[in-house]
Design a protein around this motif. Structure first.
Motif, PDB file in Angstrom:
ATOM      1  N   PRO A  33      -0.097  -1.657  -8.139  1.00  0.00           N
ATOM      2  CA  PRO A  33      -0.377  -2.915  -8.842  1.00  0.00           C
ATOM      3  C   PRO A  33      -1.782  -3.470  -8.566  1.00  0.00           C
ATOM      4  CG  PRO A  33       1.033  -3.333  -6.971  1.00  0.00           C
ATOM      5  CD  PRO A  33       0.906  -1.848  -7.074  1.00  0.00           C
ATOM      6  N   PHE A  34      -2.417  -2.973  -7.493  1.00  0.00           N
ATOM      7  CA  PHE A  34      -3.756  -3.457  -7.130  1.00  0.00           C
ATOM      8  C   PHE A  34      -4.657  -2.273  -6.787  1.00  0.00           C
ATOM      9  CE2 PHE A  34      -0.594  -6.594  -5.580  1.00  0.00           C
ATOM     10  CZ  PHE A  34      -0.846  -7.591  -6.512  1.00  0.00           C
ATOM     11  N   ASP A  35      -5.953  -2.443  -7.015  1.00  0.00           N
ATOM     12  CA  ASP A  35      -6.904  -1.353  -6.796  1.00  0.00           C
ATOM     13  C   ASP A  35      -7.355  -1.238  -5.345  1.00  0.00           C
ATOM     14  OD1 ASP A  35      -6.855  -0.745  -9.505  1.00  0.00           O
ATOM     15  OD2 ASP A  35      -8.518  -2.115  -9.966  1.00  0.00           O
ATOM     16  N   ASP A  36      -7.068  -2.236  -4.520  1.00  0.00           N
ATOM     17  CA  ASP A  36      -7.624  -2.246  -3.167  1.00  0.00           C
ATOM     18  C   ASP A  36      -6.577  -2.088  -2.065  1.00  0.00           C
ATOM     19  OD1 ASP A  36      -6.447  -4.682  -3.605  1.00  0.00           O
ATOM     20  OD2 ASP A  36      -8.112  -5.902  -2.848  1.00  0.00           O
ATOM     21  N   ILE A  37      -5.422  -1.482  -2.400  1.00  0.00           N
ATOM     22  CA  ILE A  37      -4.399  -1.321  -1.353  1.00  0.00           C
ATOM     23  C   ILE A  37      -4.085   0.134  -1.043  1.00  0.00           C
ATOM     24  CG2 ILE A  37      -3.306  -3.535  -1.902  1.00  0.00           C
ATOM     25  CD1 ILE A  37      -1.058  -1.947  -3.288  1.00  0.00           C
ATOM     26  N   LYS A  38      -4.608   1.088  -1.823  1.00  0.00           N
ATOM     27  CA  LYS A  38      -4.306   2.500  -1.605  1.00  0.00           C
ATOM     28  C   LYS A  38      -4.771   2.914  -0.210  1.00  0.00           C
ATOM     29  CE  LYS A  38      -4.675   7.107  -3.634  1.00  0.00           C
ATOM     30  NZ  LYS A  38      -3.205   7.254  -3.618  1.00  0.00           N
ATOM     31  N   GLY A  39      -3.862   3.497   0.535  1.00  0.00           N
ATOM     32  CA  GLY A  39      -4.178   3.941   1.875  1.00  0.00           C
ATOM     33  C   GLY A  39      -4.026   2.881   2.942  1.00  0.00           C
ATOM     34  N   ASN A  40      -3.796   1.642   2.535  1.00  0.00           N
ATOM     35  CA  ASN A  40      -3.592   0.575   3.513  1.00  0.00           C
ATOM     36  C   ASN A  40      -2.257   0.776   4.210  1.00  0.00           C
ATOM     37  OD1 ASN A  40      -2.580  -2.341   4.290  1.00  0.00           O
ATOM     38  ND2 ASN A  40      -4.789  -2.511   4.047  1.00  0.00           N
ATOM     39  N   PHE A  41      -2.171   0.405   5.494  1.00  0.00           N
ATOM     40  CA  PHE A  41      -0.918   0.595   6.237  1.00  0.00           C
ATOM     41  C   PHE A  41       0.250  -0.157   5.592  1.00  0.00           C
ATOM     42  CE2 PHE A  41      -2.157  -3.494   7.910  1.00  0.00           C
ATOM     43  CZ  PHE A  41      -0.970  -4.120   8.249  1.00  0.00           C
ATOM     44  N   ALA A  42      -0.054  -1.209   4.831  1.00  0.00           N
ATOM     45  CA  ALA A  42       1.004  -2.015   4.208  1.00  0.00           C
ATOM     46  C   ALA A  42       1.140  -1.734   2.716  1.00  0.00           C
ATOM     47  CB  ALA A  42       0.726  -3.492   4.425  1.00  0.00           C
ATOM     48  N   THR A  70      -3.261 -11.501   8.457  1.00  0.00           N
ATOM     49  CA  THR A  70      -3.855 -11.055   7.205  1.00  0.00           C
ATOM     50  C   THR A  70      -2.775 -10.943   6.141  1.00  0.00           C
ATOM     51  OG1 THR A  70      -3.524  -8.701   7.650  1.00  0.00           O
ATOM     52  CG2 THR A  70      -5.559  -9.731   8.510  1.00  0.00           C
ATOM     53  N   ARG A  71      -3.218 -10.774   4.909  1.00  0.00           N
ATOM     54  CA  ARG A  71      -2.258 -10.613   3.809  1.00  0.00           C
ATOM     55  C   ARG A  71      -1.465  -9.311   3.967  1.00  0.00           C
ATOM     56  NH1 ARG A  71      -2.731 -13.253  -0.964  1.00  0.00           N
ATOM     57  NH2 ARG A  71      -2.776 -11.362  -2.255  1.00  0.00           N
ATOM     58  N   ALA A  72      -2.115  -8.269   4.465  1.00  0.00           N
ATOM     59  CA  ALA A  72      -1.411  -7.003   4.670  1.00  0.00           C
ATOM     60  C   ALA A  72      -0.367  -7.136   5.773  1.00  0.00           C
ATOM     61  CB  ALA A  72      -2.411  -5.902   5.020  1.00  0.00           C
ATOM     62  N   GLU A  73      -0.742  -7.788   6.877  1.00  0.00           N
ATOM     63  CA  GLU A  73       0.213  -7.993   7.972  1.00  0.00           C
ATOM     64  C   GLU A  73       1.410  -8.828   7.508  1.00  0.00           C
ATOM     65  OE1 GLU A  73      -2.579  -7.989  11.974  1.00  0.00           O
ATOM     66  OE2 GLU A  73      -2.461  -9.799  10.752  1.00  0.00           O
ATOM     67  N   THR A  74       1.127  -9.838   6.726  1.00  0.00           N
ATOM     68  CA  THR A  74       2.195 -10.697   6.207  1.00  0.00           C
ATOM     69  C   THR A  74       3.152  -9.900   5.326  1.00  0.00           C
ATOM     70  OG1 THR A  74       0.780 -12.659   6.278  1.00  0.00           O
ATOM     71  CG2 THR A  74       2.685 -12.737   4.814  1.00  0.00           C
ATOM     72  N   ALA A  75       2.598  -9.070   4.455  1.00  0.00           N
ATOM     73  CA  ALA A  75       3.431  -8.242   3.581  1.00  0.00           C
ATOM     74  C   ALA A  75       4.315  -7.308   4.396  1.00  0.00           C
ATOM     75  CB  ALA A  75       2.554  -7.449   2.626  1.00  0.00           C
ATOM     76  N   ALA A  76       3.747  -6.740   5.460  1.00  0.00           N
ATOM     77  CA  ALA A  76       4.518  -5.818   6.290  1.00  0.00           C
ATOM     78  C   ALA A  76       5.695  -6.530   6.946  1.00  0.00           C
ATOM     79  CB  ALA A  76       3.612  -5.192   7.349  1.00  0.00           C
ATOM     80  N   ASN A  83      -7.064  -7.701   3.693  1.00  0.00           N
ATOM     81  CA  ASN A  83      -7.611  -8.166   4.971  1.00  0.00           C
ATOM     82  C   ASN A  83      -7.937  -9.658   4.980  1.00  0.00           C
ATOM     83  OD1 ASN A  83      -7.519  -5.561   6.168  1.00  0.00           O
ATOM     84  ND2 ASN A  83      -9.409  -5.005   5.071  1.00  0.00           N
ATOM     85  N   LYS A  84      -7.652 -10.325   3.872  1.00  0.00           N
ATOM     86  CA  LYS A  84      -7.931 -11.757   3.797  1.00  0.00           C
ATOM     87  C   LYS A  84      -6.876 -12.505   4.615  1.00  0.00           C
ATOM     88  CE  LYS A  84      -8.531 -15.519   0.428  1.00  0.00           C
ATOM     89  NZ  LYS A  84      -8.466 -15.875  -1.012  1.00  0.00           N
ATOM     90  N   TYR A  85      -7.325 -13.562   5.290  1.00  0.00           N
ATOM     91  CA  TYR A  85      -6.397 -14.330   6.114  1.00  0.00           C
ATOM     92  C   TYR A  85      -5.491 -15.210   5.255  1.00  0.00           C
ATOM     93  CZ  TYR A  85      -9.342 -12.910  10.054  1.00  0.00           C
ATOM     94  OH  TYR A  85     -10.035 -12.181  10.985  1.00  0.00           O
TER      95      TYR A  85
END
Length: 518
Positions: free
Chosen positions: A18-27, A179-185, A51-53
């Motif tokens: 759904p987003f172009d900047d999450i591929k390969g991210n741990f979350a 971060t937004r990724a940590e929150t999603a996880a 990585n945004k807070y």
């Protein structure tokens, strides 16, 4: 922005992510899962910015969405820095009302502040209703355990034990922002738990939702009901009378037609005008009781009623056995035509006011016993206080449940409060509907304090040299009472009275019932 969901474009639907900047991210997978659940959205232009807070308001919003809660447009803001005009107002209020989150102080929430990892641990563990105990932090498996605040330590340990949050390189980093990724996880780990996932996606059973008609025409009553959770209507149709007719009949058949069309039930009310003499003459006369039972049973068939709600107040203690006999006779007759009986009772205070109620016997014969959880402090009471404080209602309900099954018990909640004028010789009060309460509060300069023990805001102001005090009934206070009663497995709730509430109340009560079911 978290204020509204962004629609997914056709181009986005054609891509894998759904987003172009999450591929390969741990979350990456967590983010995809939460997008499907409607818990998170992007920041625009197909970006998630992992990585945004995350701010406190954003974390609360995502948590509310995870638990399928709705934003509450509360009639009175809980914090000075959370404006009703802000996109996150309803989300913050929803979480505050259910005790999921607290402010940074009594008056400030600090919605734009970045949420720290230890704050996130507290919020998610609290949201899951897990008791973290009182561990001091000695058992935290992190090199920086001494940096975890004492108030957060039990929650950090619980979050780690539950597999929701862990550290990195042996550290927890308690004061680092999430971060937004940590929150999603973290949020997606809740969804991956089968028990929590099932609870979150289970349809909510609201049980009985009873609304009394008072001061409204039939058409007004019908219109008000449309915006509520009410599934059982109680119009004030029948009253004892001191004449040969026995009962006055104010039935409006058009309500029966409307109720059937809108899948609602009607339990028409039988009142006694709060007249102890008239009530004694009726209850103590077996022939009169029989006549009224026959009349009510006939009305059930004539108007297509599902039940009768008996609301006798100011009954003499001498009529205790007669009242029980009447409810037994009425119930037997109503069951013969497929209808149910219910009786409204005041909390057992051990006074003459309630001596006529043999609670155990009434619970045996009636299909439902409706506990009127209000008038803790009443009109004419010289002592100012709450109409319905949480501990008072809890005590009253516990006492009733000791003799009446929860499956037969309905808790009635107030859609009114009192504005008390404090005078040297004693207090006097003015009854206010919740709508009037809102108007009053907005018309004065007030001080307000949340009383956690009472489960209410206590508001004070001065007018014409006199001190005033209001124990506020609102979505927050009513939600706490609802969740308390839901824990005890009551059959449902009743509301005195429909049309007195502000629209936000129904969102609050929906959230409370849903959250209590988890």
């Amino acid at each position: 922005m978290f204020g509204a969901f962004n629609s997914v474009s056709l181009a986005a639907q054609s891509t894998t992510l759904p987003f172009d900047d999450i591929k390969g991210n741990f979350a990456e997978k967590n983010i995809v899962d939460l997008v499907k659940e409607g818990v998170v959205d992007g920041t625009g232009n197909r970006k998630f910015e992992p990585n945004k807070y995350v701010t406190r308001a954003e974390f609360v919003t995502m948590t509310d969405r995870l638990f399928k809660l709705q934003p509450v447009n509360a009639d009175m803001p809980s914090f000075h820095d959370v404006s009703p005009k802000s996109w996150y107002y309803g989300w913050v209020e929803a979480a505050i009302q259910l005790g999921i989150v607290e402010g940074k102080s009594k008056t400030q929430f600090m919605p734009a502040a970045h949420i720290t990892r230890q704050e996130a641990a507290v919020l998610i563990v609290r949201a899951l209703k897990v008791d973290p105990g009182s561990d001091s932090g000695d058992r935290l498996p992190y090199a920086d355990a001494d940096q975890v605040a004492p108030w957060a330590a039990p929650y950090v340990l619980a979050a780690q034990t539950l597999g929701l949050m862990g550290g990195a390189d042996g550290k927890f980093r308690p004061t680092d922002p999430m971060t937004r990724a940590e929150t999603a996880a973290v949020l997606d780990r809740v969804l991956q738990d089968k028990v929590w996932n099932k609870a979150i996606h289970k349809a909510t059973d609201f049980g009985l939702q009873i609304g009394w008609q008072n001061g409204l025409t039939t058409s007004q009553f019908e219109e008000e009901i449309k915006g509520t959770n009410v599934n059982t209507l109680v119009p004030r149709w029948f009253f004892l009378e001191n004449n040969q007719a026995s009962l006055s009949n104010y039935a409006d058949p058009s309500l029966s037609v409307w109720a059937k069309q809108n899948h609602k039930k009607i339990w028409a009310m039988l009142g006694n005008h709060s007249d102890p003499v008239l009530t004694h003459q009726f209850l103590s006369n077996e022939a009169k009781r029989k006549t009224v039972v026959q009349q009510l049973t006939g009305y059930v068939k004539t108007y297509g009623l599902s039940g009768i709600n008996v609301d006798f107040e100011n009954v003499s203690p001498d009529d205790r056995l007669y009242l029980t006999a009447f409810i037994s006779e009425l119930s037997t007759s109503l069951h013969g035509v497929g209808a149910v009986s219910s009786i409204d009772v005041s909390p057992d205070l051990g006074t003459d006011w309630t001596e006529a109620f043999d609670y155990e016997a009434l619970g045996r014969y009636a299909d439902y016993v409706v506990l009127m959880g209000y008038d803790e402090h009443w009109a004419g009471d010289p002592v100012a206080g709450s109409v319905s404080s949480l501990p008072w209602v809890e005590s009253a309900l516990n006492r009733l449940l000791s003799v009446v099954p929860a499956s037969k018990t309905v808790l009635a909640l107030p859609f009114y409060t009192r504005d008390w004028t404090l005078k040297p010789g004693g207090a006097v009060s003015e009854e206010l509907s919740l709508i009037q309460q809102g108007h009053r509060i907005r018309s004065v300069n007030y001080n307000r304090t949340w009383d956690a023990d009472l489960g209410q805001n206590v508001l004070s102001y001065t007018r014409q040299g006199s001190q005033h005090r209001i124990w506020v009934e609102d979505g927050r206070s009513l939600s706490l009472k609802t969740m308390m009663a839901e824990k005890r497995g009551v059959a449902g709730f009743a509301y005195w009275y429909i049309g007195a509430e502000t629209p936000d109340i129904w969102t609050s009560l929906t959230n409370a019932t849903r959250y209590a079911s988890y």
